[in-house]
Design an enzyme around this catalytic site. Sequence first.
Site, PDB file in Angstrom:
ATOM      1  CB  CYS A 273      -0.927   0.008   1.209  1.00 40.25           C
ATOM      2  SG  CYS A 273      -1.941  -1.456   1.276  1.00 40.25           S
TER       3      CYS A 273
ATOM      4  CG  HIS B  34      -3.612   3.192   0.990  1.00 42.81           C
ATOM      5  ND1 HIS B  34      -3.846   2.722  -0.280  1.00 42.81           N
ATOM      6  CD2 HIS B  34      -3.750   2.136   1.828  1.00 42.81           C
ATOM      7  CE1 HIS B  34      -4.096   1.426  -0.214  1.00 42.81           C
ATOM      8  NE2 HIS B  34      -4.054   1.056   1.049  1.00 42.81           N
TER       9      HIS B  34
ATOM     10  CG  ASN C  46      -6.787  -1.283  -0.497  1.00 41.10           C
ATOM     11  OD1 ASN C  46      -5.947  -0.833  -1.264  1.00 41.10           O
ATOM     12  ND2 ASN C  46      -6.506  -1.640   0.741  1.00 41.10           N
TER      13      ASN C  46
HETATM   14  O1  UT7 Z   1      -4.594  -1.503   2.417  1.00 39.83           O
HETATM   15  C1  UT7 Z   1      -4.187  -2.533   3.242  1.00 39.83           C
HETATM   16  C2  UT7 Z   1      -4.431  -2.204   4.629  1.00 39.83           C
HETATM   17  N1  UT7 Z   1      -5.652  -2.809   5.055  1.00 39.83           N
HETATM   18  C3  UT7 Z   1      -6.471  -2.144   5.840  1.00 39.83           C
HETATM   19  O2  UT7 Z   1      -6.228  -1.013   6.144  1.00 39.83           O
HETATM   20  C4  UT7 Z   1      -7.681  -2.886   6.368  1.00 39.83           C
HETATM   21  C5  UT7 Z   1      -7.989  -2.429   7.770  1.00 39.83           C
HETATM   22  N2  UT7 Z   1      -9.078  -3.191   8.334  1.00 39.83           N
HETATM   23  C6  UT7 Z   1     -10.362  -3.050   7.929  1.00 39.83           C
HETATM   24  O3  UT7 Z   1     -10.612  -2.270   7.045  1.00 39.83           O
HETATM   25  C7  UT7 Z   1     -11.427  -3.818   8.641  1.00 39.83           C
HETATM   26  O4  UT7 Z   1     -10.863  -4.531   9.709  1.00 39.83           O
HETATM   27  C8  UT7 Z   1     -12.193  -4.826   7.718  1.00 39.83           C
HETATM   28  C9  UT7 Z   1     -13.059  -4.058   6.754  1.00 39.83           C
HETATM   29  C10 UT7 Z   1     -11.204  -5.699   6.960  1.00 39.83           C
HETATM   30  C11 UT7 Z   1     -13.075  -5.741   8.539  1.00 39.83           C
HETATM   31  O5  UT7 Z   1     -13.984  -4.976   9.288  1.00 39.83           O
HETATM   32  P1  UT7 Z   1     -14.142  -5.236  10.864  1.00 39.83           P
HETATM   33  O6  UT7 Z   1     -15.192  -4.318  11.321  1.00 39.83           O
HETATM   34  O7  UT7 Z   1     -12.787  -5.084  11.489  1.00 39.83           O
HETATM   35  O8  UT7 Z   1     -14.651  -6.731  10.913  1.00 39.83           O
HETATM   36  P2  UT7 Z   1     -14.019  -8.016  11.628  1.00 39.83           P
HETATM   37  O9  UT7 Z   1     -12.872  -8.538  10.822  1.00 39.83           O
HETATM   38  O10 UT7 Z   1     -13.782  -7.720  13.075  1.00 39.83           O
HETATM   39  O11 UT7 Z   1     -15.219  -9.033  11.510  1.00 39.83           O
HETATM   40  C12 UT7 Z   1     -16.470  -8.775  12.130  1.00 39.83           C
HETATM   41  C13 UT7 Z   1     -17.471  -9.804  11.651  1.00 39.83           C
HETATM   42  C14 UT7 Z   1     -16.977 -11.252  11.765  1.00 39.83           C
HETATM   43  O12 UT7 Z   1     -18.081 -12.073  12.121  1.00 39.83           O
HETATM   44  P3  UT7 Z   1     -18.322 -12.505  13.655  1.00 39.83           P
HETATM   45  O13 UT7 Z   1     -17.101 -13.262  14.050  1.00 39.83           O
HETATM   46  O14 UT7 Z   1     -18.475 -11.224  14.414  1.00 39.83           O
HETATM   47  O15 UT7 Z   1     -19.555 -13.317  13.555  1.00 39.83           O
HETATM   48  C15 UT7 Z   1     -16.564 -11.576  10.358  1.00 39.83           C
HETATM   49  O16 UT7 Z   1     -16.639 -12.966  10.066  1.00 39.83           O
HETATM   50  O17 UT7 Z   1     -17.772  -9.602  10.274  1.00 39.83           O
HETATM   51  C16 UT7 Z   1     -17.598 -10.837   9.558  1.00 39.83           C
HETATM   52  N3  UT7 Z   1     -17.156 -10.518   8.189  1.00 39.83           N
HETATM   53  C17 UT7 Z   1     -18.019 -10.321   7.176  1.00 39.83           C
HETATM   54  N4  UT7 Z   1     -19.369 -10.378   7.136  1.00 39.83           N
HETATM   55  C18 UT7 Z   1     -19.931 -10.117   5.935  1.00 39.83           C
HETATM   56  C19 UT7 Z   1     -15.897 -10.360   7.737  1.00 39.83           C
HETATM   57  N5  UT7 Z   1     -15.932 -10.047   6.430  1.00 39.83           N
HETATM   58  C20 UT7 Z   1     -17.235 -10.034   6.063  1.00 39.83           C
HETATM   59  C21 UT7 Z   1     -17.885  -9.774   4.840  1.00 39.83           C
HETATM   60  N6  UT7 Z   1     -19.244  -9.838   4.835  1.00 39.83           N
HETATM   61  N7  UT7 Z   1     -17.227  -9.472   3.717  1.00 39.83           N
END
Ligand code: UT7
Length: 349
Positions: free
Chosen positions: A114, A276, A306
């Site tokens: 990134c 970014h 992204n």
């Molecule tokens: O450019 C590279 C750098 N990357 C970043 O900057 C990414 C930074 N992180 C993020 O943007 C966020 O952490 C994400 C968008 C990747 C994820 O969002 P989050 O609010 O942190 O979600 P999480 O990973 O804590 O997951 C929460 C829930 C989980 O379910 P349970 O365990 O609470 O039942 C996941 O399984 O959301 C679920 N989940 C989804 N549900 C529907 C994860 N991905 C998805 C999805 N659709 N695509």
Amino acid sequence: MPQTIIAGIGHYVPAQTITNTDLLKFMDTSDEWIQERTGIKERHYAHRTAETTTTMGVEAAKNAITHAGIKKEDIDFIIFATLSPDYYFPGCGVLLQRALELDEIGALDIRNQCSGFVYALSVADQFIKTGMYKNILLVASEKHSFGLDFSTRGRNISVIFGDAAAAVILQPTEKENQGILSTHLHSDGKSAEILAMYNPGTHANHWQEKAYAHFDDAAIGEMFMSHAMIDEAQNFPNMDGPAVFKKAVVKFPEVIMEALQKNNFTPADLNLLIPHQANLRIAQFVQQKLKLRDDQVFNNIEKYGNTTAASIPLALSEAYQAGRIKEGDLVCMAAFGSGFTWASALMRW
Ligand code: UT7
């Protein structure tokens, strides 16, 4: 000493648009979840066979060359930033040199994910300042759609990423107070496995339990990429999203302030911040933290997702075309991502 200016800029976005709802065909997700957590509405995917990271980069490069009003023969160095290269080796730089039929000039590949564009910009800036090169073609391109896990298992990553390319032509200027004012590069390898693609690779399980390769029963020739690795989806990117998010919201403001303070500016002096495009929530947090108005920040993640190395120059190119950047504007670019690496560049347009 000359300063480095962006003399030309252009981008290329593949035609195929994939909405959040389109992704429901492959995985258990929802438009609501994706928009609420990331701000993304759609992204573009390259043609599966007709387009590669390099060919998209070539199209972006042609646009930047035209915008700069130079001939391709004027280019004296290539820098190519990507994490999704056509080949494991050689890098995309030489493929671009071949495709554009450029002279036998140097081609450097940058692997800083990134932060790739800002790192590359910093390298180019040094070459221009020392007088070594006069027309550097810097290309950033990603074809993520070829290497994502489209099953529900990979949904926390696959919904975020999109394909695109962007390019700039960098030239020296003797005008005072114009061009790149400073660049700031950082890394923290303690977090290398938090956002990474572990296999194929040569680590042989050397580093961490998390980043392992299953080759216990594999023949020696299979250790780089075994059938077991594929069965276990080890050939896809891995990310602890919340851990990346937490670090990003600290490092983004820090590295932006570093650039501003180095040049005796405050956030109020900024005409445009190009963060970014990792997650709209991260960009909004940074905006709030630095007390920036909406017109001081440019985001386009809702349309493209992204696009890693391409995300900053794509946003810069769109912002420029939309008339959001004018001569004399103070523009800051800032990135954070896998490595971890983070970086900023401050420039007077
Ligand atoms: O450019 C590279 C750098 N990357 C970043 O900057 C990414 C930074 N992180 C993020 O943007 C966020 O952490 C994400 C968008 C990747 C994820 O969002 P989050 O609010 O942190 O979600 P999480 O990973 O804590 O997951 C929460 C829930 C989980 O379910 P349970 O365990 O609470 O039942 C996941 O399984 O959301 C679920 N989940 C989804 N549900 C529907 C994860 N991905 C998805 C999805 N659709 N695509």
